[in-house]
Write a protein that holds these residues in place. Structure first.
Motif, PDB file in Angstrom:
ATOM      1  N   VAL A  85      -1.031   4.003   2.535  1.00  0.00           N
ATOM      2  CA  VAL A  85      -0.911   4.292   1.796  1.00  0.00           C
ATOM      3  C   VAL A  85      -2.318   4.414   1.302  1.00  0.00           C
ATOM      4  O   VAL A  85      -3.735   3.848   1.401  1.00  0.00           O
ATOM      5  CB  VAL A  85      -1.243   2.701   0.639  1.00  0.00           C
ATOM      6  CG1 VAL A  85      -1.293   2.551  -0.468  1.00  0.00           C
ATOM      7  CG2 VAL A  85       0.509   2.468   0.696  1.00  0.00           C
ATOM      8  N   ILE A  86      -2.879   5.204   0.533  1.00  0.00           N
ATOM      9  CA  ILE A  86      -4.468   5.994   0.151  1.00  0.00           C
ATOM     10  C   ILE A  86      -4.545   5.602  -1.614  1.00  0.00           C
ATOM     11  O   ILE A  86      -4.096   6.287  -2.142  1.00  0.00           O
ATOM     12  CB  ILE A  86      -4.546   7.320   0.191  1.00  0.00           C
ATOM     13  CG1 ILE A  86      -4.725   7.629   1.684  1.00  0.00           C
ATOM     14  CG2 ILE A  86      -5.807   8.173  -0.004  1.00  0.00           C
ATOM     15  CD1 ILE A  86      -4.659   9.133   2.229  1.00  0.00           C
ATOM     16  N   HIS A 101     -10.576  -5.739   0.154  1.00  0.00           N
ATOM     17  CA  HIS A 101      -9.427  -6.203   0.174  1.00  0.00           C
ATOM     18  C   HIS A 101      -8.162  -5.128   1.169  1.00  0.00           C
ATOM     19  O   HIS A 101      -6.835  -5.415   2.295  1.00  0.00           O
ATOM     20  CB  HIS A 101      -8.065  -5.791  -1.156  1.00  0.00           C
ATOM     21  CG  HIS A 101      -8.462  -7.257  -2.492  1.00  0.00           C
ATOM     22  ND1 HIS A 101      -9.292  -7.598  -2.290  1.00  0.00           N
ATOM     23  CD2 HIS A 101      -8.432  -6.670  -3.519  1.00  0.00           C
ATOM     24  CE1 HIS A 101      -9.355  -8.403  -3.229  1.00  0.00           C
ATOM     25  NE2 HIS A 101      -8.997  -7.832  -4.610  1.00  0.00           N
ATOM     26  N   ALA A 102      -8.250  -3.494   1.425  1.00  0.00           N
ATOM     27  CA  ALA A 102      -7.887  -2.767   2.298  1.00  0.00           C
ATOM     28  C   ALA A 102      -7.215  -2.785   4.193  1.00  0.00           C
ATOM     29  O   ALA A 102      -6.858  -3.141   4.374  1.00  0.00           O
ATOM     30  CB  ALA A 102      -7.833  -1.083   1.659  1.00  0.00           C
ATOM     31  N   GLU A 103      -8.967  -3.718   4.058  1.00  0.00           N
ATOM     32  CA  GLU A 103      -9.112  -4.422   5.048  1.00  0.00           C
ATOM     33  C   GLU A 103      -8.815  -5.317   5.840  1.00  0.00           C
ATOM     34  O   GLU A 103      -7.905  -5.090   6.982  1.00  0.00           O
ATOM     35  CB  GLU A 103     -11.032  -4.211   5.296  1.00  0.00           C
ATOM     36  CG  GLU A 103     -10.933  -4.811   6.509  1.00  0.00           C
ATOM     37  CD  GLU A 103     -12.828  -4.449   7.162  1.00  0.00           C
ATOM     38  OE1 GLU A 103     -13.625  -4.351   8.180  1.00  0.00           O
ATOM     39  OE2 GLU A 103     -13.106  -4.309   6.221  1.00  0.00           O
ATOM     40  N   ARG A 104      -8.174  -6.114   4.586  1.00  0.00           N
ATOM     41  CA  ARG A 104      -7.939  -7.030   5.268  1.00  0.00           C
ATOM     42  C   ARG A 104      -6.330  -7.323   4.799  1.00  0.00           C
ATOM     43  O   ARG A 104      -5.992  -7.826   6.055  1.00  0.00           O
ATOM     44  CB  ARG A 104      -8.741  -8.555   4.047  1.00  0.00           C
ATOM     45  CG  ARG A 104      -7.944  -9.860   4.285  1.00  0.00           C
ATOM     46  CD  ARG A 104      -8.477 -10.901   3.338  1.00  0.00           C
ATOM     47  NE  ARG A 104      -8.072 -10.874   1.747  1.00  0.00           N
ATOM     48  CZ  ARG A 104      -8.724 -10.486   0.983  1.00  0.00           C
ATOM     49  NH1 ARG A 104      -9.584  -9.926   1.324  1.00  0.00           N
ATOM     50  NH2 ARG A 104      -7.954 -10.410  -0.224  1.00  0.00           N
ATOM     51  N   LEU A 114      -6.219   2.877   2.885  1.00  0.00           N
ATOM     52  CA  LEU A 114      -7.574   3.690   2.698  1.00  0.00           C
ATOM     53  C   LEU A 114      -7.822   3.812   1.296  1.00  0.00           C
ATOM     54  O   LEU A 114      -7.133   3.997   0.056  1.00  0.00           O
ATOM     55  CB  LEU A 114      -7.654   4.851   3.118  1.00  0.00           C
ATOM     56  CG  LEU A 114      -7.135   5.171   5.060  1.00  0.00           C
ATOM     57  CD1 LEU A 114      -6.627   6.042   5.586  1.00  0.00           C
ATOM     58  CD2 LEU A 114      -8.005   3.747   6.226  1.00  0.00           C
ATOM     59  N   VAL A 115      -9.158   3.445   1.206  1.00  0.00           N
ATOM     60  CA  VAL A 115      -9.890   3.585  -0.040  1.00  0.00           C
ATOM     61  C   VAL A 115     -10.301   4.970  -0.700  1.00  0.00           C
ATOM     62  O   VAL A 115     -11.358   5.006   0.747  1.00  0.00           O
ATOM     63  CB  VAL A 115     -10.533   2.008  -1.015  1.00  0.00           C
ATOM     64  CG1 VAL A 115     -10.654   2.527  -1.955  1.00  0.00           C
ATOM     65  CG2 VAL A 115      -9.518   1.391  -0.682  1.00  0.00           C
TER      66      VAL A 115
END
Length: 201
Positions: A85-86, A101-104, A114-115
């Motif tokens: 998900v980007i 949040h994305a890393e966790r 990925l942001v």
């Protein structure tokens, strides 16, 4: 991304400044929302309906969450089996929190989030390395962003045949999407209209 006053959606079930992932492997996880005026997640009610529509379409798929804001749509897709998900967000404060949040969350499931920080329409001006399977389009209201996003998604090769596009707009938005997009489902909730479309050949 900051929302217009027309899109003053409730922050979590009790306005707590958190959103809750409602299904999938990350179900029940609570994520804080950046303190950006007007930024609200898609409500639990709308998300539940949308992901019921998409329940057999997310496993191992690539998803793009334009105008990501709180990340409610993108992280829900990750929880429900998306491979990647980007999340794209213009506001730098919101994007930093999304990246945390994305890393966790990526460490807690099989998929990856990925942001990217930037303007959605500028982002869509380029050609993607590969088309996406599911795209979420949930822009601020009354700015004609939905129209422009749909046009750029179609003309620049962001979508493969058979892919899905979710549109969340103000209730009185006049539908304007490419001719080869087929309306699959639509519903209204208060002042919000939301639709799921499929891209034909």
């Amino acid at each position: 991304m900051p929302r217009s006053p027309d899109k003053n959606k409730k922050a979590g079930a009790e306005g707590s400044g958190e959103l809750r992932i409602i299904g999938g492997s990350l179900r029940g996880r609570k994520l804080s929302i950046a303190a950006v005026p007007g930024l609200r997640p898609t409500t639990d009610r709308v998300r539940e309906t949308l992901f019921n529509w998409l329940q057999f379409e997310l496993a191992d798929q690539r998803c793009l969450d334009l105008f990501a804001g709180s990340g409610a749509l993108g992280f829900e897709a990750l929880s429900r089996g998306a491979a990647q998900v980007i999340l794209l967000e213009k506001d730098s404060q919101a994007a930093r929190l999304l990246a945390q949040h994305a890393e966790r969350l990526s460490a807690a499931c099989q998929g990856t989030a990925l942001v990217q920080s930037g303007d959605a329409l500028n982002f869509l001006q380029q050609k993607p390395a590969a088309p996406f399977d599911v795209v979420f389009v949930d822009p601020p209201f009354r700015m004609e962003l939905a129209d422009s996003a749909c046009e750029l998604l179609q003309q620049n090769g962001w979508l493969r045949p058979g892919s899905w596009v979710y549109l969340e707009t103000e209730r009185d938005w006049q539908p304007n999407w490419p001719a080869n997009w087929r309306l699959h489902r639509e519903k209204e909730a208060g002042q919000v209209a939301f639709r799921l479309l499929q891209v034909n050949d």
